[in-house]
Write an enzyme that holds these catalytic residues in place. Sequence first.
Site, PDB file in Angstrom:
ATOM      1  N   ASP A   1       9.183   9.071 -13.761  1.00 52.09           N
ATOM      2  CA  ASP A   1       8.325   8.774 -14.896  1.00 52.09           C
ATOM      3  C   ASP A   1       8.765   7.410 -15.438  1.00 52.09           C
ATOM      4  O   ASP A   1       9.802   6.879 -15.017  1.00 52.09           O
ATOM      5  CB  ASP A   1       8.490   9.879 -15.945  1.00 52.09           C
ATOM      6  CG  ASP A   1       7.750   9.585 -17.231  1.00 52.09           C
ATOM      7  OD1 ASP A   1       6.550   9.241 -17.168  1.00 52.09           O
ATOM      8  OD2 ASP A   1       8.367   9.696 -18.310  1.00 52.09           O
TER       9      ASP A   1
ATOM     10  N   ASP B   1       7.977   5.992 -19.275  1.00 47.69           N
ATOM     11  CA  ASP B   1       8.335   6.074 -20.692  1.00 47.69           C
ATOM     12  C   ASP B   1       9.445   7.103 -20.911  1.00 47.69           C
ATOM     13  O   ASP B   1       9.284   8.288 -20.613  1.00 47.69           O
ATOM     14  CB  ASP B   1       7.113   6.488 -21.532  1.00 47.69           C
ATOM     15  CG  ASP B   1       6.155   5.337 -21.779  1.00 47.69           C
ATOM     16  OD1 ASP B   1       6.575   4.354 -22.413  1.00 47.69           O
ATOM     17  OD2 ASP B   1       4.999   5.420 -21.340  1.00 47.69           O
TER      18      ASP B   1
ATOM     19  N   ASP C   1      11.539  12.899 -18.603  1.00 46.36           N
ATOM     20  CA  ASP C   1      12.192  13.065 -19.903  1.00 46.36           C
ATOM     21  C   ASP C   1      11.389  13.913 -20.887  1.00 46.36           C
ATOM     22  O   ASP C   1      11.874  14.170 -21.995  1.00 46.36           O
ATOM     23  CB  ASP C   1      12.431  11.696 -20.550  1.00 46.36           C
ATOM     24  CG  ASP C   1      11.142  11.114 -21.117  1.00 46.36           C
ATOM     25  OD1 ASP C   1      11.050  10.923 -22.340  1.00 46.36           O
ATOM     26  OD2 ASP C   1      10.206  10.880 -20.330  1.00 46.36           O
TER      27      ASP C   1
END
Length: 243
Positions: free
Chosen positions: A28, A30, A189
Amino acid sequence: MTASYAENSVDSKCSLSRLAPLEAILFDIDGTLCDSDPLHYYAFREMLQEIGFNGGVPITEEFFIENIGGKHNDDIAAILFPDDLQRGLKFTDDKEAMFRRLATEQLKPINGLYKLRKWIEDHGLKRAAVSNAPRPNAELMVSILGLSDFFHSLIVGSECDHAKPHPDPYLKALEVLNVSKDHTLVFEDSVSGITAGVAAEIPVVGLTTRNPEHLLMEAGPVFLIKDYDDPKLWAALEELDRN
């Protein structure tokens, strides 16, 4: 401080050995490549306050985590503007423009990212970035971090049939890289992202960049790490190397 969920899970199942031989790693962006959530939170808070959202009371970080973090803009627009989706979509577009201005000046990599990059390159692994961010944002962040030549592909949620938390972006990444889910690892995250990776049946290592550990663990990662310098990660990678 009591033992964290991450520590407890590592004691019992902090192993990536079943992935051997590892073929690919998916990231990922961000909160996973860079700690960008504070910039997103700032942009949402300022712009929502300007239009009088929530009676002009600034949104809290808890509100951001629960309703915005990791989600696709279409879903965010529906949450923030349930009675006027078009206004919501225009708002999120404007917010992304503000984020890009902030990111150009303030974006920083997650600790240990370039150490992990070298390990991945030394092992000749395939790699892709898989993001719910709009493509201009995703490309900008990857460029600022100096990773444009590192990634073989950039998969964007809005260009799939469904964005995260659906598995489609990760399934597309497997297809584009021509790798097996049984020999691929995901770094994420957010609850939305971990859910997507798990739904694609790919093992996920979660980063505790901003989101509460107990919520991340409920989504089903193999284990959690603080950042890419975390000894738990390197112990798992060294074990993987031995298989």
